[in-house]
Structure formats: structure tokens, C-alpha cells
Design a protein around this motif. Structure first.
Motif, PDB file in Angstrom:
ATOM      1  N   HIS A 558      35.205 -62.276 -26.125  1.00 43.55           N
ATOM      2  CA  HIS A 558      36.169 -63.270 -26.151  1.00 43.55           C
ATOM      3  C   HIS A 558      37.196 -62.818 -27.334  1.00 43.55           C
ATOM      4  N   TYR A 559      37.025 -62.187 -28.229  1.00 46.26           N
ATOM      5  CA  TYR A 559      37.867 -61.607 -29.408  1.00 46.26           C
ATOM      6  C   TYR A 559      38.891 -60.553 -28.505  1.00 46.26           C
ATOM      7  N   GLU A 560      38.215 -59.780 -27.681  1.00 45.16           N
ATOM      8  CA  GLU A 560      38.703 -58.719 -26.800  1.00 45.16           C
ATOM      9  C   GLU A 560      39.863 -59.408 -26.075  1.00 45.16           C
ATOM     10  N   GLU A 561      39.417 -60.330 -25.334  1.00 40.04           N
ATOM     11  CA  GLU A 561      40.226 -61.330 -24.440  1.00 40.04           C
ATOM     12  C   GLU A 561      41.408 -61.649 -25.214  1.00 40.04           C
ATOM     13  N   ALA A 562      41.122 -62.460 -26.523  1.00 38.42           N
ATOM     14  CA  ALA A 562      42.306 -62.814 -27.237  1.00 38.42           C
ATOM     15  C   ALA A 562      43.249 -61.835 -27.543  1.00 38.42           C
ATOM     16  N   ILE A 563      42.762 -60.829 -27.949  1.00 36.17           N
ATOM     17  CA  ILE A 563      43.382 -59.412 -28.463  1.00 36.17           C
ATOM     18  C   ILE A 563      44.565 -59.228 -27.205  1.00 36.17           C
ATOM     19  N   ILE A 564      43.900 -59.260 -26.198  1.00 33.08           N
ATOM     20  CA  ILE A 564      44.841 -58.760 -24.822  1.00 33.08           C
ATOM     21  C   ILE A 564      45.844 -59.756 -24.803  1.00 33.08           C
ATOM     22  N   VAL A 565      45.392 -60.927 -24.606  1.00 35.20           N
ATOM     23  CA  VAL A 565      46.329 -61.977 -24.373  1.00 35.20           C
ATOM     24  C   VAL A 565      47.482 -61.811 -25.495  1.00 35.20           C
ATOM     25  N   TYR A 566      47.245 -61.770 -26.741  1.00 34.07           N
ATOM     26  CA  TYR A 566      48.113 -61.781 -27.619  1.00 34.07           C
ATOM     27  C   TYR A 566      49.039 -60.635 -27.671  1.00 34.07           C
ATOM     28  N   THR A 567      48.366 -59.398 -27.437  1.00 33.91           N
ATOM     29  CA  THR A 567      49.262 -58.304 -27.150  1.00 33.91           C
ATOM     30  C   THR A 567      50.277 -58.350 -25.944  1.00 33.91           C
ATOM     31  N   ASN A 568      50.085 -58.921 -24.784  1.00 35.14           N
ATOM     32  CA  ASN A 568      50.662 -59.081 -23.669  1.00 35.14           C
ATOM     33  C   ASN A 568      51.796 -60.040 -24.082  1.00 35.14           C
ATOM     34  N   MET A 569      51.353 -60.983 -24.839  1.00 33.86           N
ATOM     35  CA  MET A 569      52.501 -62.290 -25.144  1.00 33.86           C
ATOM     36  C   MET A 569      53.434 -61.992 -26.202  1.00 33.86           C
ATOM     37  N   THR A 570      53.124 -61.202 -27.070  1.00 29.64           N
ATOM     38  CA  THR A 570      53.868 -60.707 -28.394  1.00 29.64           C
ATOM     39  C   THR A 570      54.590 -59.384 -28.212  1.00 29.64           C
ATOM     40  N   GLY A 571      53.731 -58.541 -27.512  1.00 30.73           N
ATOM     41  CA  GLY A 571      54.132 -57.184 -27.525  1.00 30.73           C
ATOM     42  C   GLY A 571      53.703 -56.221 -28.673  1.00 30.73           C
ATOM     43  N   LYS A 572      53.143 -57.211 -29.750  1.00 28.13           N
ATOM     44  CA  LYS A 572      52.584 -56.485 -30.983  1.00 28.13           C
ATOM     45  C   LYS A 572      51.405 -55.738 -30.769  1.00 28.13           C
ATOM     46  N   GLU A 573      51.276 -54.596 -31.611  1.00 31.67           N
ATOM     47  CA  GLU A 573      50.105 -53.840 -31.721  1.00 31.67           C
ATOM     48  C   GLU A 573      49.273 -54.714 -32.705  1.00 31.67           C
ATOM     49  N   VAL A 574      47.793 -54.520 -32.442  1.00 26.70           N
ATOM     50  CA  VAL A 574      46.537 -55.115 -33.276  1.00 26.70           C
ATOM     51  C   VAL A 574      46.065 -54.024 -33.960  1.00 26.70           C
ATOM     52  N   ASP A 575      45.879 -53.986 -35.228  1.00 28.75           N
ATOM     53  CA  ASP A 575      44.860 -53.068 -35.623  1.00 28.75           C
ATOM     54  C   ASP A 575      43.446 -53.428 -35.708  1.00 28.75           C
ATOM     55  N   LEU A 576      42.708 -52.538 -34.777  1.00 30.71           N
ATOM     56  CA  LEU A 576      41.459 -53.025 -34.563  1.00 30.71           C
ATOM     57  C   LEU A 576      40.284 -52.182 -35.458  1.00 30.71           C
ATOM     58  N   ASN A 577      40.890 -51.778 -36.622  1.00 32.33           N
ATOM     59  CA  ASN A 577      40.229 -50.928 -37.609  1.00 32.33           C
ATOM     60  C   ASN A 577      39.305 -50.176 -37.069  1.00 32.33           C
ATOM     61  N   GLY A 578      39.599 -49.206 -36.139  1.00 24.67           N
ATOM     62  CA  GLY A 578      38.748 -48.082 -35.652  1.00 24.67           C
ATOM     63  C   GLY A 578      38.151 -48.465 -34.526  1.00 24.67           C
ATOM     64  N   ARG A 579      38.156 -49.883 -33.977  1.00 28.07           N
ATOM     65  CA  ARG A 579      37.441 -50.219 -32.808  1.00 28.07           C
ATOM     66  C   ARG A 579      38.330 -50.299 -31.483  1.00 28.07           C
ATOM     67  N   MET A 580      37.724 -50.084 -30.370  1.00 24.65           N
ATOM     68  CA  MET A 580      38.311 -50.027 -29.171  1.00 24.65           C
ATOM     69  C   MET A 580      38.055 -51.243 -28.338  1.00 24.65           C
ATOM     70  N   LEU A 581      39.096 -51.523 -27.559  1.00 26.77           N
ATOM     71  CA  LEU A 581      38.824 -52.521 -26.389  1.00 26.77           C
ATOM     72  C   LEU A 581      38.449 -51.943 -25.282  1.00 26.77           C
ATOM     73  N   SER A 582      37.383 -52.756 -24.710  1.00 32.55           N
ATOM     74  CA  SER A 582      36.604 -52.159 -23.495  1.00 32.55           C
ATOM     75  C   SER A 582      37.589 -52.258 -22.477  1.00 32.55           C
ATOM     76  N   GLY A 583      37.452 -51.270 -21.501  1.00 36.93           N
ATOM     77  CA  GLY A 583      38.181 -51.100 -20.206  1.00 36.93           C
ATOM     78  C   GLY A 583      37.966 -52.229 -19.382  1.00 36.93           C
ATOM     79  N   GLU A 584      36.808 -52.693 -19.276  1.00 33.28           N
ATOM     80  CA  GLU A 584      36.391 -53.848 -18.510  1.00 33.28           C
ATOM     81  C   GLU A 584      37.212 -55.152 -18.918  1.00 33.28           C
ATOM     82  N   SER A 585      37.236 -55.456 -20.091  1.00 33.60           N
ATOM     83  CA  SER A 585      38.363 -56.496 -20.617  1.00 33.60           C
ATOM     84  C   SER A 585      39.657 -56.315 -20.093  1.00 33.60           C
ATOM     85  N   VAL A 586      40.097 -55.087 -20.154  1.00 36.51           N
ATOM     86  CA  VAL A 586      41.510 -54.944 -19.862  1.00 36.51           C
ATOM     87  C   VAL A 586      41.945 -54.852 -18.396  1.00 36.51           C
TER      88      VAL A 586
END
Lengths: 625, 522
Positions: A558-586
Motif C-alpha cells: 500500500h505504501y508503494e501504491e501511495a508513492i506511485i499515485v503521489y509521483t503521478n499526481m505531483t511529478g515529484k521524485e520520492v526518496d526511497l532510501n535505497g529501496r525499489m518499487l516493485s514492477g507489479e505495483s507499477v
């Protein structure tokens, strides 16, 4: 056809036994009396403590004795088989005494009606209405009526004396439940003994006794005097149902209808009322041999009545069962027992679209303890107000019966003062239930208020069921005054909120303050859940770095989903602290996005389609708002 | 019918037989102690009724011997009269009332001695050092009235005003909120410790009322006026019985998310008015209802010529915020103002004791009936001493205006004090045993203002308080029981009389609208 009374009694006995075996099994497996015991405010449940002091408190007031007995019996609901047994025995006694009443009033051929009160009792418990106290009062009234009719052949003066003795005893033990006894005696005297003068005397004396005793000696209001131990009192149910009214009035109705019916029949047949209706012997015993047509019992007729009885009982069992309350009670129970998987299993029974804040509250707790809160919370109905539900501070959100559960959540997360506050509110509103006393004991131990903790523990030690556990805690306190060796106490103590927010509650501020202890994973997940539910995605993304404090592998779905939505809505990059979003969520988001766009002009259809494929995602939650 | 009688008779005989068996098994058998070992210390007992002063008319001070043993023997004796000997297999010492009463009655002014013996399982009898108490000459008022509640937060269900006979253990309900639509009852005040004239406030019912008893007859006064749309709160009878000084308080409860004490209370505003009982009017002197100050806790001097009260400046700008800014900096001064009862004239406010001199907030002034001493509370801040762990009792000698902290205070809240009619005994609520449960304690105050070691209000069961989760609120002495029945109070509540007039002087604090109560009904 000649049927001996012995044969008739055998069939009747078989019917009785079969009915009540089924009754018992139903109560045990479907109603589950232990749910009533653990109901914590959702169902009326009396308090009971061992010892003379508690008992003495029941001697100074009419009706309190029956409340004492009922309180004692109710504690045995903790053991579901025992609780089922008690309810069944009460139902059986109701049936037997009603049968006696029917026989006394000349209804020998309709004794199957004696099962009606038992069915009504089943209906009440089916709705999780605990009428045990008023029912016991009614039982005693019927029992005393049974004693009374034993004197039916005696002189009038003996009957009057016995009536006055029985009514006095009944008034003291069961308070105004004696009105039922008085009413039955009045009807008996009018229609069976044909002594209206005596019945007038009974009416007058019973009303007068109650009025004088209650008004002048006990200082009760008129309404309280006449309704104290009756099922339609508000303490048993906030909305007294037809069940309550029927349960009480069924007996005088039966007593009245039977002789009236016989009189009507006689009139219609243009016959004088026979001696048998006058009750010379009819109410006493059945003849040994029945031959006459009026009383011919044939096996098929009895079987037919039995089937009807079972059908009616089955119908009542099926259609009056309060499924929702049952679910809530089970969720509440499993949560209090920390059976988190069971809590989640229960939720599968919740009808689609049905929302209850308590259930949502407990679901989230169960999800946390099963490690699934940030992965699956949107597979269940959600509401930001139900997340932490610091409702004692917000009167708009107050859910009184849920106070013990709210206290539990606050305790677990480290909000000790809120936990204490909720527990005290529960204590005041629900009463000295053992779960609440135990909670207050633990809270005060964690806070180091050992003197206060001991007061609650000493009271808990008087509980019938939890007394032994309390004695173990007492021993523990002797060996370890602050119970530092207890994991729960030690862990909670390390997480206590140490910042004083006296300006009222703010869930976000409170949860953030709890994060001073990096071990407080629950506070973190609840804070992130709060951000998700309140659409504060910027704040959620700003706290992603905290994932490192709690050893998450990857980023929860759910955090991934929120990050993806946030990035899409604002266009801003999110610092994931070395972690990656899963391809499946994208990929999932892309599919969701294109579907949502497709149905942009047909929102209703879109919601339906998206629910089917993405209902368990944050995307859907966001979209549905 | 005969069968029925036989059954009943048989049940009766069986019941008598069972009771007899139980009595035989449980009875205590006296033993003779001819040999014992002396233990050179006082025994541990609970409650601690050792080495103090006790009233001659107090109920037996039953106690629990906190020493391990299998038999217990206690001998109680004094100078005059026969002693009391008690044998028991249990450590609870239950003193019979009549011998106790007799002993105390004939030994006023003398000491009473307690010899405690314990029989150990591994040895013989052991005798502890004798402890003694002094029986005072002065009686304690025969009854105590208090509000009995659970530790309340936002909601209440069970509130009752009760009266307890201090010469035995009888407790009766004066008024229960169960019979008034679960409203709130509080602020019971008595004229000169007599219930013939008393006040009780009832809040949060359709008609917030003040129950007024005058010469044994109760009437109900609807207490909302243009001056005080809030209910009247803390009250004090003028010794003449003509006036009642009362406060109206815009009181709010709030909660701390951290720390030992959760609950806190602040008056966002308050003022004092005077209710004229005879004319059924309210007078609002300007000096007692200044909109920039918080005036509260009125208390008349015994001669009726001074009204003592507490006063603090309102230091916050936003009067609607809960809690207000800097609430923890509010400290009340102790003031007084002269009053001429003959013509109703008021003097100017005078400082008695200032918070800036003590560094603490002064509340709850109560003057002894002989006019010699003033008892009050001081706490770190605020107006609600019972919620303040720092609250302690202080005494001021009104001859010298010197004050000191009483030596009977504890680490927890000590407050809600009251004087007995003869000015020798005080009662106060203390949370010393468990910091959310207030218990009533009595202490003897001698002519020099020195207190005796406080004694906990006795109960028949000495372990009663160990598991009692009710709290005793506002204990007040009365000399004899309240004669008005509960039913009469209930009937009066539902037929209130309105106050006929309000004489407001300028700068009276404006009446407030729907003041939120500290507690809310469910």
C-alpha cells in the motif's frame, strides 16, 4: 382408539427431550453464550463477585436476590456448554411450568403451547438480549402459582393466607415479578374457582403492597417500582422489542384465553360450562384412560403438532438470529483473546457494504498483529475515524460499548493515559467487568501506580472466573513489585508516550510522538495508515525512511501504491532510501489508470469494474472518494 | 396441601441444621495464654490506628493484624471499665460495638490500650508492644455526608449523596442520580453542621436546581438566572441562615496524554453571588464578580462579618479555548471582604494570603466554627485541589495570620476538608492510599492548631478499602441525620421554584450560555 395416559406421557416426554436436546445444541453452537460473557457492553451482563459483602448488597432491596442468582448463573456463560445448559434448563422449566398453568386453566388439549415461552426465550437470546433476570423472576412467579393451585380444593381462607405469604416472599425475592403471580391467581380465581371477590382482594392487596413498599419505604419512582425486573426495562435493551413484551404477557394471555375459549365454545354449542371447565379435577390430573372423542389423542395428531413445533422453532431460530451482533461479538471475543487470524476470518461473514467502526478498528489491529496492515488493509472496509478511535476525547466519535477495545488498542500502542481514560469510562458505563478490571490493573502496573493496581487486582480476585488469574498476579507482584519480568508490561512501559498534549487530541501528532521509541512498530504502521486514509501522501512519502527502523524487506504494497499515485499526481521524485518499487505495483497502477480513464464518464460502472479487479488496492480507495 | 406443608417444614429444618453446622465449624474458641514471647515492636496493623487520638463516639476501629499467624488474640482495655478480649483464627479484628462504645464513653480523656498476640505455627504465642490511643474529650460530629462516585472522567452513571453514621457503620442514600434521570448531584452544604438547613445542587437534568432545606422542609430552586445560567456550585451558608454565598463556574475538564495525573480542571471564568433565601433573590456585588478575575470558593466567617474567597486574575486572552493558555500558571489568592448583615453592605476586598508570597495556588478556605483557625489547600496551580497531587492542607491562626503546613499531609492529594461543630475535629479527603481513590480521614486539632495522626474512616470489614473502587468526594460533618427522605428530595426536584430577581451590580461577569459540564451524562 384407546391410548393410555402412560403412552401419551411417553410421547410427550420424547417430544420434550428431543426438543430440548435440539435447543441445547442450537444455543451451544449458534448462539454461543460465551460471546455474551465477553460482550463487554454490547449485551447487558451483570457483575458478580464472591464473598458475603457482595451478597449482602443484595439483601436490602426487593428483587435483588433474583438479580444475585441471575448474576451468578450468567458468569457460567463463560463456559459455553455450561451457559447453554443453563439457558436450556431455564427454557425447560418455563415449558414445564407453563404446561402446569395450561392444565390448571383447562387447556389440557393444547399443552403444546407450553413450548411457546421457550421459543420466545430462544428468540431473545437469538437477538443477544440477556433477559435472564426477568425470566428467573417469571419462573418463580409460575412456580409459586404452581404451589398456589395445589390449594385449589382447600378453603378460601387457606388460599388467601397462602397467597399473601407467597406474594410477600415473591416480592422480596423477585420484586415486581410477583405481579405476574398475582395476575395468574386473579384469573384462576375468576374463571376456574369462580370467586371474583377473592380476585378483587388479590388485585387490591398486590397493588397496594407494591405501591406502599416502593413508594414509602424504598423511595422508588412509580415507573421503577412497576418495571424493575421486567424484560422491557432499558438496561436489558436500549430498544425493548416485541420479544420482551410477549415474554412477559404470554402467561396471563394463556391463562385468560384458555377458559375464555372454553366458555365461548360452550356458548356456541349452547352448553353450560361443564364441571370439568370449572376445574373440579381437570387442572389436577389427567384421567388414567382416555376414550372419549374430545380427548382422543391419535399418534398422527401428536406427530403433526411436534412437527409444527419444530418448524416454528426452526423458523424462529433461522429468521430472528442477529447475525450482525453475532459477528461483532465474535470479532470482539477473538480480538480480546488475541486470536487475530480468527478476527480476520470472521470478517468474511460481513455483508458487503456493511460498515461498523468497531469491526474496522479490530480488523486493523488484527492486520497489524498478523503483519499485514500495510499490505492488505484496503481489502477491508476502512475509515480514518475508526483507526485509532480516540473517542473519549471526541464526543462525536464515542462508541460506548467499544471502550474496552479502544482502551486495549491505546494500551498496546503506548497511549497509556488514553487507555486508562477509556478503561475508566468503560468501568463507569459497563461496570466492573473482569476484563476492564484487569486492564486497569495492568495500566497502573505499567505506570508504576502499584497501590492503585492492587485495588483493582483485589477486586478482580473476587471474580468467579478470573479470581485465580488475579491470585497469580498477586503472587507475581510479591516477587516482582513492578512486574518487570512480564513481557507485556516491560514492552508497554518502554513505549509510553511521554509528551503531554493537553490541548486535545490530534492523531498524527500523538502517533508521531510515539515514534520516539523506534521499537514502536505499531505506532509507525498506524501513522502511515492514518496518512493513507486521510490522503496525506506527501507526509507518507516523507516517512518512508523510517522503514529502515523496522526491518521491512522492500516497500509494503500500500505504501508503494501511495508513492506511485503521489509521483503521478505531483511529478515529484520520492526518496526511497535505497529501496525499489516493485514492477507489479507499477503495472497494476497503469492498468488501473487506463481503466479509470476509460470509465471517466461512467463512474458507477467504473467503480463496479474497478472494485472487481482492484478493490483491495489503495488506488481504488482513493478513486472511490 | 399437607404434602406442601411437609415439604416446607422439611426444608426449614434442613436449613436450620445447615446453618447450625456452619456456625459450629466457624466459631472462634477462646484460649488461655499462659506463656508468650515478647516482640519488641508495635504490631503491623491495617488501617494504622496506632498512637493517635480518637473520638469517644467513633465506631469500632476494626483492623487487620498484618503478622503471620494461625491464631490471634487482642485485648483492649483502658483505665475504667471492663476490657474487651477477642480471639480469632483470622487476622481480622472485629470489635463488638456496645462494649467498645461503653469503654470509650467512660474513658474520655484517657488512653485506650491494645495488646496484640499472635500464635505462630512454628512456635507459641508472641506478644507485641502495647499500642495506645488517646480518647479525646470532644466528640466528633455523629454523621458524615459525602458524594460517592467512581473516579470519573467524561461520563457518569452512578452518583449518590450518602450519609454515614460515624458511631456505627450504617450508611444510607440521601439522593441517588438514578431517580433524577441520571443527573449529577453535588455541592451539599449545611448551615452550622446541621441538616435542618442545607443545600444540594442537581445538574444536567432538564431543570438544574438547587435543593434547599429550611427547617426540615425541602424546596427546589431553579438556579439559572441572567447572572448565572450555569448551575450554582460551591456554596457557603451565612451563619444567620439568611444568605448563601455561591460560585458559578465555567468549568472544563481536560486530559493529559502523559504524566501521572490524567485529569485536570480549569475554571475559564467564575464569579460569586449571594442568594438571599428569604427574598429568593440573588445579589452580585461587583467586587465578587469582576470580569477580569476568577472568584470562587466562598466561605463565611463564623460571625458572618467576613466572606473569605479565592481570587485569581484571568491571564488568558482566548476565553473559549480549552484548556486556556498558561492554565498551569493560574494561582489563586486568599481574600476576604467584610459584610454587614444588618444592611447588606459590603466592604473592600482584603488580601489574606497571596499566591505570589506562597508560590502556590490557594483554594477551599474553611474557618473553624470557633473562628480561631482557617484551613485551606495549596497546590502547584489551579482551582481543583483534589486533582492536584501537590495539594496539601494548611492551617492559619486567624489571631496572628500565621500559617503552616499541617503535618498530616501525604505525597498525594489532600483536600476537601471540613470542621466539626466543636472545632476540634476535621475530616478531609486523601488519596494517600491509592492516587485515584479519595478516602475520608479524621484528625483532631488541638487548641494550638496541632493535628493528630489522621485515622481512616472505620469500616466493619478492615480490608474494605482494599478492593473498593469508589471515591469519597466532599465529606461534610453533620451533627444528626438528614431528616428529609429521598422521596421528598426527588419530588421537590421536579417542581422547582424560580428565583424571583437578580440584583446585578456593574461589571458582573456576564451570564454564560450552556456551559459545558466537567462530566457529561451518557
Amino acid at each position: 382408539m384407546v391410548v393410555t395416559s402412560h403412552q401419551r406421557i411417553s410421547f410427550s416426554a420424547i417430544r420434550f427431550v428431543v426438543f430440548f436436546i435440539l435447543f441445547y445444541l442450537y444455543v451451544w453452537h449458534r448462539i454461543e453464550p460465551y460471546l455474551i460473557y465477553h460482550g463487554s457492553g454490547m449485551v447487558f451482563f451483570p457483575v458478580f463477585f464472591k464473598g458475603m459483602e457482595f451478597f449482602k448488597g443484595f439483601l436490602d432491596y426487593p428483587g435483588r436476590l433474583i438479580e444475585y442468582v441471575s448474576a451468578f448463573l450468567s458468569q457460567l456463560f463463560y463456559f459455553t456448554h455450561l451457559g447453554s445448559f443453563i439457558i436450556t434448563v431455564v427454557a425447560m422449566l418455563l415449558c414445564l411450568l407453563t404446561r402446569k398453568l395450561i392444565t390448571a386453566m383447562g387447556g389440557i388439549h393444547v399443552r403444546v403451547i407450553s413450548y411457546v415461552p421457550a421459543i420466545l426465550l430462544l428468540m431473545a437470546f437469538n437477538q443477544y438480549l440477556n433477559y435472564l433476570t426477568p425470566i428467573l423472576g417469571m419462573l418463580i412467579s409460575l412456580l409459586f402459582f404452581g404451589f398456589y393451585i395445589l390449594t385449589a380444593k382447600s378453603k378460601v381462607i387457606y388460599r388467601i393466607v397462602l397467597f399473601l405469604i407467597l406474594i410477600s416472599v415473591l416480592f422480596y425475592t423477585a420484586s415486581n415479578a410477583y405481579l405476574l403471580f398475582a395476575l395468574l391467581c386473579v384469573i384462576f380465581e375468576i374463571f376456574i374457582k369462580r370467586k371474583p371477590f377473592i380476585s378483587l382482594l388479590y388485585i387490591f392487596s398486590s397493588a397496594l403492597i407494591l405501591y406502599i413498599a416502593s413508594f414509602y419505604f424504598l423511595n422508588l419512582s412509580i415507573i421503577d417500582s412497576y418495571t424493575r425486573i421486567l424484560p422491557f426495562q432499558s438496561k436489558y435493551s436500549s430498544d425493548p422489542t416485541i420479544t420482551a413484551w410477549t415474554l412477559y404477557f404470554i402467561f396471563p394471555i394463556i391463562a385468560l384465553c384458555l377458559p375464555l375459549w372454553e366458555m365461548l365454545k360452550a356458548k356456541l354449542n349452547k352448553q353450560k360450562v361443564s364441571k370439568s371447565v370449572k376445574g373440579s379435577k381437570l387442572y389436577k390430573t389427567q384421567p388414567d384412560i382416555v376414550i372419549s372423542g374430545d380427548y382422543r389423542i391419535n399418534k398422527l395428531n401428536s406427530l403433526f403438532k411436534t412437527l409444527i413445533l419444530l418448524l416454528v422453532a426452526g423458523f424462529v431460530a433461522l429468521f430472528t438470529f442477529n447475525e450482525r451482533t453475532n459477528i461483532m461479538l465474535r470479532v470482539n471475543y477473538f480480538s480480546s483473546m488475541e486470536k487475530w487470524y480468527k478476527v480476520l476470518e470472521e470478517t468474511k461473514r460481513i455483508p458487503f457494504g456493511y460498515y461498523d467502526p468497531l469491526i474496522t478498528h479490530e480488523i486493523n489491529k488484527a492486520l497489524y498483529y498478523t503483519g499485514r496492515l500495510p499490505y492488505d488493509m484496503f481489502s477491508y472496509p476502512q475509515d480514518v475515524n475508526a483507526l485509532l478511535t480516540l473517542s473519549p476525547f471526541n464526543p462525536n466519535q464515542l462508541y460506548l460499548p467499544e471502550l474496552p477495545r479502544i482502551s486495549d488498542t491505546c494500551f498496546r500502542i503506548g497511549l497509556l493515559n488514553y487507555a486508562e481514560l477509556s478503561a475508566h469510562e468503560a468501568l463507569e458505563i459497563i461496570g466492573e467487568r473482569p476484563a476492564i478490571l484487569k486492564q486497569l490493573f495492568l495500566i497502573n502496573v505499567v505506570k508504576g501506580n502499584i497501590k492503585v493496581a492492587k485495588v483493582f487486582l483485589n477486586l478482580l480476585s473476587k471474580d468467579l472466573i478470573y479470581g485465580k488469574e488475579a491470585e497469580r498476579y498477586k503472587q507475581h507482584l510479591i516477587e516482582d513489585t513492578l512486574m518487570t519480568s512480564n513481557d507485556l508490561v516491560r514492552n508497554t512501559r518502554s513505549m509510553i508516550l511521554d509528551t503531554d498534549f493537553d490541548t486535545g487530541l490530534d492523531v498524527e501528532i500523538i502517533l508521531k510522538a510515539l515514534l520516539h521509541n523506534k521499537q514502536n512498530r505499531m505506532a509507525f504502521e498506524y501513522l502511515m495508515a492514518y496518512y493513507l486514509l486521510s490522503f496525506q501522501l506527501d507526509k507518507l512519502t516523507q516517512n518512508i525512511y523510517r522503514l529502515n527502523d523496522y526491518n521491512y524487506t522492500g516497500i509494503p504494497r500500500h505504501y508503494e501504491e501511495a508513492i506511485i499515485v503521489y509521483t503521478n499526481m505531483t511529478g515529484k521524485e520520492v526518496d526511497l532510501n535505497g529501496r525499489m518499487l516493485s514492477g507489479e505495483s507499477v503495472k497494476r497502477f497503469q492498468k488501473f489508470d487506463s481503466l479509470a480513464y476509460y470509465y471517466i464518464n461512467n463512474r458507477e460502472e467504473g467503480l463496479r469494474i474497478l472494485l472487481k479487479n482492484f478493490g483491495n488496492s489503495y488506488y481504488y480507495y482513493l478513486f472511490s472518494f | 396441601m399437607i404434602r406442601l406443608y411437609r415439604i416446607l417444614f422439611f426444608m426449614f429444618v434442613l436449613a436450620v441444621f445447615i446453618v447450625g453446622i456452619i456456625y459450629f465449624i466457624k466459631r472462634d474458641v477462646a484460649v488461655v495464654i499462659d506463656k508468650y514471647t515478647s516482640i519488641q515492636r508495635l504490631p503491623n496493623i491495617k488501617p494504622d490506628y496506632k498512637e493517635t487520638i480518637i473520638p469517644p463516639n467513633i465506631a469500632p476501629l476494626n483492623f487487620l493484624i498484618e503478622e503471620t499467624g494461625i491464631h490471634y488474640y487482642v485485648k483492649i482495655y483502658s483505665v475504667e471499665g471492663k476490657g474487651i478480649e477477642l480471639f480469632s483464627k483470622e487476622p481480622k479484628v472485629i470489635i463488638p460495638i456496645n462494649p467498645w462504645r461503653k469503654m470509650l464513653g467512660v474513658n474520655r480523656g484517657k488512653e485506650i490500650y491494645f495488646d496484640v498476640y499472635v500464635y505462630r505455627a512454628d512456635g507459641g504465642w508472641e506478644k507485641f508492644d502495647t499500642f495506645k490511643n488517646l480518647i479525646s474529650n470532644e466528640k466528633i460530629d455523629g454523621y458524615l455526608v459525602y458524594r460517592l462516585i467512581r473516579p470519573l472522567y467524561s461520563y457518569w452513571e452512578n452518583i449518590s449523596i450518602r450519609q454515614r453514621n460515624l458511631e456505627n457503620y450504617d450508611e444510607s442514600v440521601v439522593l441517588s442520580n438514578k431517580s433524577i434521570e441520571s443527573g449529577c448531584v453535588n455541592c451539599h452544604t449545611f448551615l452550622n453542621n446541621s441538616p435542618n438547613n442545607m443545600l444540594m445542587h442537581v445538574r444536567s437534568v432538564p431543570n438544574p436546581t438547587m435543593l434547599l432545606v429550611r427547617n426540615g422542609t425541602v424546596t427546589s430552586i431553579f438556579s439559572q438566572t441572567p447572572f448565572s445560567s450555569a448551575s450554582m456550585a460551591y456554596s457557603s451558608w451565612h451563619p444567620s441562615g439568611r444568605f448563601v454565598a455561591f460560585s458559578v463556574n465555567k468549568v472544563n475538564q481536560f486530559f493529559h496524554s502523559a504524566g501521572a495525573g490524567i485529569r485536570d480542571v480549569v475554571d475559564r471564568d467564575s464569579a460569586i453571588g449571594i442568594y438571599d433565601v428569604e427574598s429568593n433573590t440573588i445579589i452580585t456585588p461587583a467586587s465578587l464578580s469582576n470580569s477580569d478575575f476568577l472568584e470562587t470558593y466562598p466561605s463565611w466567617s463564623p460571625d458572618g462579618r467576613y466572606l473569605y474567597y479565592c481570587n485569581a486574575p484571568i491571564i488568558w486572552e482566548d476565553r473559549n479555548l480549552v484548556p486556556p493558555e498558561d492554565y498551569e500558571k493560574v494561582r489563586y489568592d486568599l481574600m476576604r471582604i467584610s459584610f454587614e448583615p444588618e444592611n447588606g453592605e459590603w466592604g473592600e476586598p482584603e488580601n489574606v494570603l497571596l499566591a505570589k508570597d506562597t508560590g502556590l495556588s490557594i483554594t477551599q478556605p474553611r474557618i473553624s466554627p470557633d473562628g480561631r483557625f482557617l484551613l485551606f489547600c495549596m497546590a502547584d496551580y489551579g482551582c481543583f485541589a483534589i486533582y492536584q497531587q501537590s495539594s496539601d492542607l494548611y492551617i492559619m491562626d486567624l489571631k496572628t495570620l500565621q500559617y503552616k503546613k499541617l503535618g498530616i499531609n501525604s505525597d498525594e492529594s489532600d483536600s476537601w476538608h471540613c470542621w466539626s461543630n466543636n472545632s476540634r475535629w476535621i475530616v478531609f479527603s486523601s488519596k494517600r492510599f491509592a492516587n485515584i481513590f479519595a478516602r475520608p480521614f479524621f484528625s483532631y486539632i488541638n487548641k494550638n492548631g496541632e493535628p493528630s495522626k489522621p485515622i481512616l474512616m472505620p469500616q466493619k470489614n478492615p480490608t474494605f478499602y482494599d478492593s473498593y473502587i469508589m471515591t469519597y468526594n466532599v465529606p461534610e460533618f453533620i451533627t444528626h441525620p438528614i431528616q428529609v427522605s429521598r422521596r421528598e428530595f426527588e419530588m421537590a426536584i421536579h417542581s422547582p421554584i424560580k428565583i424571583t430577581g437578580v440584583e446585578s451590580v456593574t461589571s458582573a461577569t456576564p451570564g454564560t450560555s450552556s456551559i459545558p459540564e466537567p462530566y457529561r451524562q451518557k
